[in-house]
Design an enzyme around this catalytic site. Structure first.
Site, PDB file in Angstrom:
ATOM      1  N   THR A  31       0.839  -1.213   0.000  1.00  0.00           N
ATOM      2  CA  THR A  31       0.000   0.000   0.000  1.00  0.00           C
ATOM      3  C   THR A  31       0.869   1.257   0.000  1.00  0.00           C
ATOM      4  O   THR A  31       0.499   2.270  -0.590  1.00  0.00           O
ATOM      5  CB  THR A  31      -0.973   0.043   1.202  1.00  0.00           C
ATOM      6  OG1 THR A  31      -0.221  -0.112   2.404  1.00  0.00           O
ATOM      7  CG2 THR A  31      -2.031  -1.034   1.122  1.00  0.00           C
ATOM      8  N   PRO A  36      -3.560  -0.394  -3.783  1.00  0.00           N
ATOM      9  CA  PRO A  36      -4.563  -0.604  -2.722  1.00  0.00           C
ATOM     10  C   PRO A  36      -4.617  -2.062  -2.284  1.00  0.00           C
ATOM     11  O   PRO A  36      -4.396  -2.965  -3.101  1.00  0.00           O
ATOM     12  CB  PRO A  36      -5.886  -0.212  -3.376  1.00  0.00           C
ATOM     13  CG  PRO A  36      -5.555   0.399  -4.683  1.00  0.00           C
ATOM     14  CD  PRO A  36      -4.176  -0.017  -5.063  1.00  0.00           C
ATOM     15  N   PHE A  38      -7.022  -5.130  -0.174  1.00  0.00           N
ATOM     16  CA  PHE A  38      -8.426  -5.515  -0.302  1.00  0.00           C
ATOM     17  C   PHE A  38      -9.234  -5.065   0.911  1.00  0.00           C
ATOM     18  O   PHE A  38     -10.284  -4.465   0.789  1.00  0.00           O
ATOM     19  CB  PHE A  38      -8.540  -7.048  -0.438  1.00  0.00           C
ATOM     20  CG  PHE A  38      -8.323  -7.536  -1.836  1.00  0.00           C
ATOM     21  CD1 PHE A  38      -8.058  -6.668  -2.880  1.00  0.00           C
ATOM     22  CD2 PHE A  38      -8.405  -8.898  -2.123  1.00  0.00           C
ATOM     23  CE1 PHE A  38      -7.869  -7.119  -4.174  1.00  0.00           C
ATOM     24  CE2 PHE A  38      -8.218  -9.365  -3.416  1.00  0.00           C
ATOM     25  CZ  PHE A  38      -7.940  -8.483  -4.445  1.00  0.00           C
ATOM     26  N   GLN A 106       1.752 -13.162  -0.470  1.00  0.00           N
ATOM     27  CA  GLN A 106       0.461 -13.374  -1.146  1.00  0.00           C
ATOM     28  C   GLN A 106       0.322 -12.373  -2.279  1.00  0.00           C
ATOM     29  O   GLN A 106      -0.661 -12.406  -3.010  1.00  0.00           O
ATOM     30  CB  GLN A 106      -0.683 -13.196  -0.141  1.00  0.00           C
ATOM     31  CG  GLN A 106      -0.619 -14.161   1.022  1.00  0.00           C
ATOM     32  CD  GLN A 106      -1.564 -13.754   2.142  1.00  0.00           C
ATOM     33  OE1 GLN A 106      -2.758 -14.003   2.092  1.00  0.00           O
ATOM     34  NE2 GLN A 106      -1.036 -13.114   3.176  1.00  0.00           N
ATOM     35  N   ASN A 107       1.265 -11.454  -2.392  1.00  0.00           N
ATOM     36  CA  ASN A 107       1.168 -10.411  -3.410  1.00  0.00           C
ATOM     37  C   ASN A 107       1.551 -10.941  -4.780  1.00  0.00           C
ATOM     38  O   ASN A 107       2.331 -11.884  -4.909  1.00  0.00           O
ATOM     39  CB  ASN A 107       2.032  -9.207  -3.039  1.00  0.00           C
ATOM     40  CG  ASN A 107       1.464  -8.466  -1.849  1.00  0.00           C
ATOM     41  OD1 ASN A 107       0.355  -8.743  -1.440  1.00  0.00           O
ATOM     42  ND2 ASN A 107       2.227  -7.542  -1.297  1.00  0.00           N
ATOM     43  N   ASP A 109       2.502  -8.633  -7.253  1.00  0.00           N
ATOM     44  CA  ASP A 109       3.019  -7.438  -7.926  1.00  0.00           C
ATOM     45  C   ASP A 109       4.505  -7.466  -8.247  1.00  0.00           C
ATOM     46  O   ASP A 109       5.022  -6.551  -8.905  1.00  0.00           O
ATOM     47  CB  ASP A 109       2.696  -6.182  -7.095  1.00  0.00           C
ATOM     48  CG  ASP A 109       3.199  -6.279  -5.648  1.00  0.00           C
ATOM     49  OD1 ASP A 109       4.221  -6.954  -5.408  1.00  0.00           O
ATOM     50  OD2 ASP A 109       2.563  -5.674  -4.762  1.00  0.00           O
ATOM     51  N   HIS A 124       0.531 -16.694  -4.445  1.00  0.00           N
ATOM     52  CA  HIS A 124      -0.627 -16.448  -5.320  1.00  0.00           C
ATOM     53  C   HIS A 124      -0.222 -16.072  -6.744  1.00  0.00           C
ATOM     54  O   HIS A 124      -1.019 -15.512  -7.491  1.00  0.00           O
ATOM     55  CB  HIS A 124      -1.526 -15.365  -4.706  1.00  0.00           C
ATOM     56  CG  HIS A 124      -2.185 -15.813  -3.439  1.00  0.00           C
ATOM     57  ND1 HIS A 124      -2.794 -14.959  -2.552  1.00  0.00           N
ATOM     58  CD2 HIS A 124      -2.324 -17.052  -2.901  1.00  0.00           C
ATOM     59  CE1 HIS A 124      -3.280 -15.650  -1.523  1.00  0.00           C
ATOM     60  NE2 HIS A 124      -2.992 -16.915  -1.708  1.00  0.00           N
ATOM     61  N   CYS A 135      -1.929 -23.121 -25.966  1.00  0.00           N
ATOM     62  CA  CYS A 135      -0.644 -23.725 -26.353  1.00  0.00           C
ATOM     63  C   CYS A 135       0.426 -23.584 -25.272  1.00  0.00           C
ATOM     64  O   CYS A 135       1.524 -24.112 -25.431  1.00  0.00           O
ATOM     65  CB  CYS A 135      -0.141 -23.116 -27.661  1.00  0.00           C
ATOM     66  SG  CYS A 135       0.325 -21.373 -27.525  1.00  0.00           S
ATOM     67  N   CYS A 153      -3.810 -15.230 -27.702  1.00  0.00           N
ATOM     68  CA  CYS A 153      -2.474 -15.664 -28.133  1.00  0.00           C
ATOM     69  C   CYS A 153      -2.334 -15.474 -29.648  1.00  0.00           C
ATOM     70  O   CYS A 153      -3.140 -16.029 -30.420  1.00  0.00           O
ATOM     71  CB  CYS A 153      -2.316 -17.140 -27.764  1.00  0.00           C
ATOM     72  SG  CYS A 153      -0.781 -17.873 -28.327  1.00  0.00           S
ATOM     73  N   SER A 195      -4.347  -9.433   6.268  1.00  0.00           N
ATOM     74  CA  SER A 195      -5.464  -9.640   7.190  1.00  0.00           C
ATOM     75  C   SER A 195      -5.469 -11.069   7.721  1.00  0.00           C
ATOM     76  O   SER A 195      -6.228 -11.385   8.627  1.00  0.00           O
ATOM     77  CB  SER A 195      -6.791  -9.340   6.479  1.00  0.00           C
ATOM     78  OG  SER A 195      -6.928 -10.188   5.354  1.00  0.00           O
ATOM     79  N   ASN A 217       0.650  -5.089  11.505  1.00  0.00           N
ATOM     80  CA  ASN A 217      -0.557  -4.897  10.691  1.00  0.00           C
ATOM     81  C   ASN A 217      -1.428  -3.808  11.285  1.00  0.00           C
ATOM     82  O   ASN A 217      -1.613  -3.754  12.492  1.00  0.00           O
ATOM     83  CB  ASN A 217      -1.350  -6.211  10.612  1.00  0.00           C
ATOM     84  CG  ASN A 217      -2.169  -6.295   9.347  1.00  0.00           C
ATOM     85  OD1 ASN A 217      -1.603  -6.286   8.255  1.00  0.00           O
ATOM     86  ND2 ASN A 217      -3.473  -6.349   9.460  1.00  0.00           N
TER      87      ASN A 217
HETATM   88  P1  NAD Z   1      -5.914  -7.786   2.784  1.00  0.00           P
HETATM   89  O1  NAD Z   1      -6.326  -6.654   1.903  1.00  0.00           O
HETATM   90  O2  NAD Z   1      -6.930  -8.769   3.168  1.00  0.00           O
HETATM   91  O3  NAD Z   1      -5.307  -7.192   4.133  1.00  0.00           O
HETATM   92  C1  NAD Z   1      -4.321  -6.209   4.108  1.00  0.00           C
HETATM   93  C2  NAD Z   1      -3.977  -5.867   5.553  1.00  0.00           C
HETATM   94  O4  NAD Z   1      -2.855  -5.006   5.532  1.00  0.00           O
HETATM   95  C3  NAD Z   1      -5.099  -5.152   6.286  1.00  0.00           C
HETATM   96  O5  NAD Z   1      -5.387  -5.850   7.476  1.00  0.00           O
HETATM   97  C4  NAD Z   1      -4.524  -3.757   6.588  1.00  0.00           C
HETATM   98  O6  NAD Z   1      -4.854  -3.317   7.884  1.00  0.00           O
HETATM   99  C5  NAD Z   1      -3.040  -3.980   6.496  1.00  0.00           C
HETATM  100  N1  NAD Z   1      -2.275  -2.837   5.990  1.00  0.00           N
HETATM  101  C6  NAD Z   1      -2.528  -2.095   4.892  1.00  0.00           C
HETATM  102  N2  NAD Z   1      -1.551  -1.219   4.672  1.00  0.00           N
HETATM  103  C7  NAD Z   1      -0.664  -1.378   5.692  1.00  0.00           C
HETATM  104  C8  NAD Z   1       0.567  -0.759   6.046  1.00  0.00           C
HETATM  105  N3  NAD Z   1       1.097   0.212   5.288  1.00  0.00           N
HETATM  106  N4  NAD Z   1       1.203  -1.169   7.158  1.00  0.00           N
HETATM  107  C9  NAD Z   1       0.681  -2.159   7.952  1.00  0.00           C
HETATM  108  N5  NAD Z   1      -0.474  -2.786   7.656  1.00  0.00           N
HETATM  109  C10 NAD Z   1      -1.139  -2.412   6.532  1.00  0.00           C
HETATM  110  O7  NAD Z   1      -4.646  -8.457   2.076  1.00  0.00           O
HETATM  111  P2  NAD Z   1      -4.171  -9.975   2.102  1.00  0.00           P
HETATM  112  O8  NAD Z   1      -4.248 -10.534   3.460  1.00  0.00           O
HETATM  113  O9  NAD Z   1      -2.876  -9.990   1.356  1.00  0.00           O
HETATM  114  O10 NAD Z   1      -5.243 -10.767   1.224  1.00  0.00           O
HETATM  115  C11 NAD Z   1      -5.712 -10.208   0.018  1.00  0.00           C
HETATM  116  C12 NAD Z   1      -5.456 -11.020  -1.250  1.00  0.00           C
HETATM  117  O11 NAD Z   1      -5.459 -10.080  -2.310  1.00  0.00           O
HETATM  118  C13 NAD Z   1      -4.123 -11.698  -1.333  1.00  0.00           C
HETATM  119  O12 NAD Z   1      -4.379 -12.958  -1.798  1.00  0.00           O
HETATM  120  C14 NAD Z   1      -3.331 -10.946  -2.399  1.00  0.00           C
HETATM  121  O13 NAD Z   1      -2.837 -11.845  -3.366  1.00  0.00           O
HETATM  122  C15 NAD Z   1      -4.324 -10.112  -3.138  1.00  0.00           C
HETATM  123  N6  NAD Z   1      -3.881  -8.723  -3.388  1.00  0.00           N
HETATM  124  C16 NAD Z   1      -2.605  -8.466  -3.790  1.00  0.00           C
HETATM  125  C17 NAD Z   1      -2.177  -7.169  -3.996  1.00  0.00           C
HETATM  126  C18 NAD Z   1      -0.748  -6.939  -4.434  1.00  0.00           C
HETATM  127  O14 NAD Z   1      -0.158  -7.803  -5.067  1.00  0.00           O
HETATM  128  N7  NAD Z   1      -0.146  -5.804  -4.089  1.00  0.00           N
HETATM  129  C19 NAD Z   1      -3.048  -6.103  -3.806  1.00  0.00           C
HETATM  130  C20 NAD Z   1      -4.375  -6.380  -3.407  1.00  0.00           C
HETATM  131  C21 NAD Z   1      -4.770  -7.707  -3.197  1.00  0.00           C
END
Ligand code: NAD
Length: 246
Positions: A31, A36, A38, A106-107, A109, A124, A135, A153, A195, A217
């Protein structure tokens, strides 16, 4: 135990004492790079949407509403100009210093690798990799960005699908085994920016049995009660300051 004051110094001391740190993170790690999450404040789930994101990002929706899937995916999931922030950089630095054995993310990006981390398990998948469902040919992110509607493709006409684990799809068994092994052998588990509600990734923390367990968090997680320390500070700021002070 909730820790309110002098968080960076406390975290620095925990890092100093550790030799096999494992980091498990999620959308909150990025973030501070402008992507953003979720479920955090300002996250995608706070937007008023007729169809919830977890429905649009499901395998069934991808198959049945492919064009709408790609409209949402391009608009909400792709941030090609995002840069690693202080959290990504601090974790890469810890790996360089031989303190951190793995980043489990889990990201999707690619920002941990962009910061220099080498041992990254992308539970993920990644938006940077894509393949044709017909293919199997591979395509970079630029192919998706340069296409419109459903990306097809050029070689066989099949749909080009991101190598991202959609809801209803299984995670790679190899990745889960590697993640479990890393957590089992860690002496400091830092979980941050997640989360801890998306399984099986969240449940990985249950494999941790040794040393200290730290959660960084903004919002509470279901595993806060298990942690030795819970920090509510922005993860980039806290990790950045702690590693800077090592
Ligand atoms: P989530 O959105 O469920 O939870 C994010 C948590 O991070 C929240 O509890 C929030 O309080 C906390 N948070 C946000 N910014 C913060 C900061 N700067 N410092 C400390 N805490 C902070 O995310 P999740 O648990 O990763 O699950 C969501 C799913 O969505 C994952 O599977 C992920 O793959 C995917 N997703 C990925 C991206 C990405 O790749 N950047 C972005 C959005 C969603």
């Amino acid at each position: 135990m909730e820790n309110e004051k002098n968080g960076a110094a406390l975290l620095r001391d925990l890092i100093r004492e550790a030799n096999r740190i494992v980091f498990l993170g999620g959308a909150g790690v990025s973030t501070e790079s402008g992507i953003p999450d979720f479920r955090g404040s300002g996250g995608l789930y706070t937007e008023r949407a007729t169809i919830p994101p977890e429905v649009i990002l499901s395998h069934t929706y991808f198959l049945n509403h492919t064009e709408e899937f790609y409209r949402f995916y391009r608009e909400k999931m792709l941030f090609p100009d995002a840069k690693p922030n202080a959290a990504h950089k601090a974790l890469a630095e810890l790996e360089r210093r031989g303190k951190l054995t793995a980043v489990l993310t889990q990201n999707i990006d690619g920002l941990h690798q962009a910061a220099g981390s080498k041992r990254v398990i992308e539970l993920h998948g990644s938006v940077l990799r894509n393949h044709c469902v017909g293919c199997g040919r591979s395509y970079p992110l630029s192919f998706i960005l340069g296409s419109s509607g459903v990306p097809l493709c050029p070689a066989c006409g099949g749909v080009v699908k991101p190598d991202v684990v959609l809801y209803e799809e299984p995670l790679s068994e190899n990745d889960l085994c590697d993640a479990e092994r890393a957590i089992r052998s860690a002496d400091l588990l830092i979980v941050g920016g997640t989360s801890l509600t998306v399984n099986p990734a969240a449940g990985l923390v249950l494999w941790f049995s040794g040393g200290k367990f730290v959660i960084i968090n903004r919002d509470p997680t279901p595993y806060d009660g298990m942690a030795n320390f819970v920090f509510r500070e922005p993860i980039g700021k806290l990790l950045g300051e702690a590693v800077e002070a090592l």
